[in-house]
Design a protein around this motif. Structure first.
Motif, PDB file in Angstrom:
ATOM      1  N   UNK A 193     -17.933  14.070 -37.102  1.00 15.43           N
ATOM      2  CA  UNK A 193     -16.584  13.664 -36.708  1.00 15.43           C
ATOM      3  C   UNK A 193     -16.508  12.197 -36.341  1.00 15.43           C
ATOM      4  N   UNK A 194     -15.333  11.796 -35.841  1.00 19.87           N
ATOM      5  CA  UNK A 194     -15.110  10.394 -35.490  1.00 19.87           C
ATOM      6  C   UNK A 194     -16.047   9.938 -34.374  1.00 19.87           C
ATOM      7  N   UNK A 195     -16.295  10.810 -33.426  1.00 23.42           N
ATOM      8  CA  UNK A 195     -17.175  10.441 -32.309  1.00 23.42           C
ATOM      9  C   UNK A 195     -18.597  10.204 -32.795  1.00 23.42           C
ATOM     10  N   UNK A 196     -19.078  11.097 -33.672  1.00 22.35           N
ATOM     11  CA  UNK A 196     -20.424  10.923 -34.212  1.00 22.35           C
ATOM     12  C   UNK A 196     -20.545   9.676 -35.065  1.00 22.35           C
ATOM     13  N   UNK A 197     -19.511   9.393 -35.846  1.00 21.70           N
ATOM     14  CA  UNK A 197     -19.521   8.184 -36.669  1.00 21.70           C
ATOM     15  C   UNK A 197     -19.532   6.944 -35.784  1.00 21.70           C
ATOM     16  N   UNK A 198     -18.728   6.978 -34.728  1.00 24.93           N
ATOM     17  CA  UNK A 198     -18.709   5.843 -33.806  1.00 24.93           C
ATOM     18  C   UNK A 198     -20.070   5.612 -33.169  1.00 24.93           C
ATOM     19  N   UNK A 199     -20.748   6.700 -32.791  1.00 24.58           N
ATOM     20  CA  UNK A 199     -22.078   6.566 -32.190  1.00 24.58           C
ATOM     21  C   UNK A 199     -23.064   5.991 -33.202  1.00 24.58           C
ATOM     22  N   UNK A 200     -22.947   6.412 -34.472  1.00 22.75           N
ATOM     23  CA  UNK A 200     -23.846   5.904 -35.517  1.00 22.75           C
ATOM     24  C   UNK A 200     -23.597   4.417 -35.735  1.00 22.75           C
ATOM     25  N   UNK A 201     -22.358   4.004 -35.723  1.00 25.78           N
ATOM     26  CA  UNK A 201     -22.005   2.595 -35.897  1.00 25.78           C
ATOM     27  C   UNK A 201     -22.625   1.745 -34.793  1.00 25.78           C
ATOM     28  N   UNK A 202     -22.525   2.231 -33.562  1.00 25.31           N
ATOM     29  CA  UNK A 202     -23.071   1.485 -32.426  1.00 25.31           C
ATOM     30  C   UNK A 202     -24.597   1.454 -32.492  1.00 25.31           C
ATOM     31  N   UNK A 203     -25.201   2.622 -32.764  1.00 30.84           N
ATOM     32  CA  UNK A 203     -26.662   2.716 -32.801  1.00 30.84           C
ATOM     33  C   UNK A 203     -27.253   1.796 -33.855  1.00 30.84           C
ATOM     34  N   UNK A 204     -26.596   1.687 -35.003  1.00 30.57           N
ATOM     35  CA  UNK A 204     -27.130   0.886 -36.101  1.00 30.57           C
ATOM     36  C   UNK A 204     -26.528  -0.519 -36.160  1.00 30.57           C
ATOM     37  N   UNK A 205     -25.788  -0.870 -35.127  1.00 28.08           N
ATOM     38  CA  UNK A 205     -25.209  -2.216 -34.979  1.00 28.08           C
ATOM     39  C   UNK A 205     -24.457  -2.650 -36.237  1.00 28.08           C
ATOM     40  N   UNK A 206     -23.581  -1.766 -36.689  1.00 27.38           N
ATOM     41  CA  UNK A 206     -22.790  -2.040 -37.879  1.00 27.38           C
ATOM     42  C   UNK A 206     -21.703  -3.062 -37.561  1.00 27.38           C
ATOM     43  N   UNK A 240     -12.658  12.026 -43.708  1.00 24.79           N
ATOM     44  CA  UNK A 240     -13.582  10.942 -43.410  1.00 24.79           C
ATOM     45  C   UNK A 240     -12.839   9.624 -43.243  1.00 24.79           C
ATOM     46  N   UNK A 241     -11.754   9.430 -43.982  1.00 30.75           N
ATOM     47  CA  UNK A 241     -10.979   8.192 -43.813  1.00 30.75           C
ATOM     48  C   UNK A 241     -10.341   8.148 -42.432  1.00 30.75           C
ATOM     49  N   UNK A 242      -9.845   9.288 -41.969  1.00 35.13           N
ATOM     50  CA  UNK A 242      -9.268   9.344 -40.621  1.00 35.13           C
ATOM     51  C   UNK A 242     -10.341   9.112 -39.564  1.00 35.13           C
ATOM     52  N   UNK A 243     -11.516   9.724 -39.777  1.00 32.07           N
ATOM     53  CA  UNK A 243     -12.616   9.529 -38.834  1.00 32.07           C
ATOM     54  C   UNK A 243     -13.066   8.077 -38.794  1.00 32.07           C
ATOM     55  N   UNK A 244     -13.102   7.432 -39.965  1.00 32.84           N
ATOM     56  CA  UNK A 244     -13.516   6.032 -40.018  1.00 32.84           C
ATOM     57  C   UNK A 244     -12.547   5.146 -39.255  1.00 32.84           C
ATOM     58  N   UNK A 245     -11.247   5.384 -39.449  1.00 37.45           N
ATOM     59  CA  UNK A 245     -10.244   4.585 -38.745  1.00 37.45           C
ATOM     60  C   UNK A 245     -10.370   4.768 -37.243  1.00 37.45           C
ATOM     61  N   UNK A 246     -10.563   6.014 -36.808  1.00 45.65           N
ATOM     62  CA  UNK A 246     -10.675   6.286 -35.369  1.00 45.65           C
ATOM     63  C   UNK A 246     -11.959   5.693 -34.794  1.00 45.65           C
ATOM     64  N   UNK A 271     -11.751   1.855 -34.644  1.00 46.73           N
ATOM     65  CA  UNK A 271     -10.851   1.428 -33.563  1.00 46.73           C
ATOM     66  C   UNK A 271     -11.542   1.574 -32.211  1.00 46.73           C
ATOM     67  N   UNK A 272     -12.277   2.671 -32.035  1.00 44.44           N
ATOM     68  CA  UNK A 272     -12.927   2.929 -30.750  1.00 44.44           C
ATOM     69  C   UNK A 272     -14.076   1.973 -30.480  1.00 44.44           C
ATOM     70  N   UNK A 273     -14.744   1.520 -31.537  1.00 46.00           N
ATOM     71  CA  UNK A 273     -15.917   0.654 -31.368  1.00 46.00           C
ATOM     72  C   UNK A 273     -15.618  -0.818 -31.624  1.00 46.00           C
ATOM     73  N   UNK A 274     -14.386  -1.128 -32.000  1.00 51.01           N
ATOM     74  CA  UNK A 274     -14.030  -2.510 -32.293  1.00 51.01           C
ATOM     75  C   UNK A 274     -14.695  -3.031 -33.556  1.00 51.01           C
ATOM     76  N   UNK A 275     -14.906  -2.155 -34.520  1.00 49.43           N
ATOM     77  CA  UNK A 275     -15.593  -2.518 -35.758  1.00 49.43           C
ATOM     78  C   UNK A 275     -14.586  -2.823 -36.863  1.00 49.43           C
TER      79      UNK A 275
END
Length: 247
Positions: free
Chosen positions: A55-68, A82-88, A91-95
């Motif tokens: 989900x969006x939360x898991x994707x956000x955690x992956x983005x932060x962990x891998x410094x995307x 997945x497009x909705x999850x990516x947008x969320x 937005x949550x991680x400032x990516x």
């Protein structure tokens, strides 16, 4: 390019994603992510992961962990979740997020399109009279047509559909595009297809079937695209590469 933007996550599974990773300029640390629905995806020249993120939360955690530094959503036009999850997640991680949104097909003179809002509407559009139907909606969507077992179905998908469509008369064909107009015209004629059902995927890779149906004056039940988040977007991989260079 800012070092924070040199690490890129590409959400792929499309021709646009493949063209993008093959055209990336040197110096970018890119990871390609696939949904994992195809057992033997085409090899790509960048590290590739397969499967969901949670989900969006898991994707956000992956983005932060891998410094995307930026995410490019190059998923299929019908991959709404997945497009909705990516947008969320972005937005949550400032990516930074960019989407590749391939233009939809539009009918041209000679097309006999029947508009369908979704798969359920596509089933109803087929009517009660038994006909030979060519389904090109992907194996995850064919189950919707089980409620109309009176038809004779021909299903083409990249992966085997298993028992996803339990109807009395079913022919399955495993194939991967692109398919040209001549081959598609011959296929529709030889199989005695009366109606084509298609997602409005856009692009050239699967347009041959649409042009073939036009040539044979066959009706096409065209399923509309799902809504996707309003984010920065380009039409193709070339646009995404230009966007990356501008960073």
């Amino acid at each position: 390019m800012d070092k924070a933007l040199m690490r890129i996550l590409i959400l792929g599974g499309t021709g646009e994603a493949s063209a993008l990773v093959r055209g990336l300029p040197p110096g970018l640390d890119a990871t390609l992510s696939l949904a994992g629905r195809t057992s033997a995806p085409k090899a790509e020249p960048v590290p590739t992961r397969s499967g969901g993120f949670g989900g969006a939360e898991g994707l956000g955690a992956w983005i932060v962990e891998h410094r995307i530094g930026c995410v490019i959503d190059a998923t299929h036009p019908f991959a709404a979740r997945i497009s909705a999850n990516a947008a969320q997640a972005c937005a949550a991680t400032g990516t930074t997020l960019l989407a590749i949104r391939r233009p939809a097909w539009d009918p041209v003179p000679g097309d006999r399109w029947i508009d369908a809002a979704d798969m359920a509407a596509a089933v109803l559009a087929l009517g009660d009279t038994p006909r030979r139907i060519f389904l090109t909606v992907g194996r995850l969507e064919v189950g919707a047509f089980a409620v109309a077992p009176q038809h004779d179905y021909v299903v083409r998908a990249i992966e085997p559909i298993g028992d996803a469509l339990p109807v009395p008369r079913l022919t399955t064909i495993a194939a991967r595009g692109p398919f040209d107009v001549q081959a598609e015209t011959a296929f529709l004629a030889e199989r005695g297809i009366a109606v084509l059902v298609s997602k409005n995927s856009g692009g050239a890779a699967t347009y041959g079937k649409i042009a073939a149906a036009r040539a044979l004056a066959l009706p096409v039940v065209m399923v509309r695209r799902p809504a996707k988040p309003a984010v920065a977007s380009v039409a193709d991989a070339a646009g995404a590469l230009d966007w990356l260079k501008a960073l």
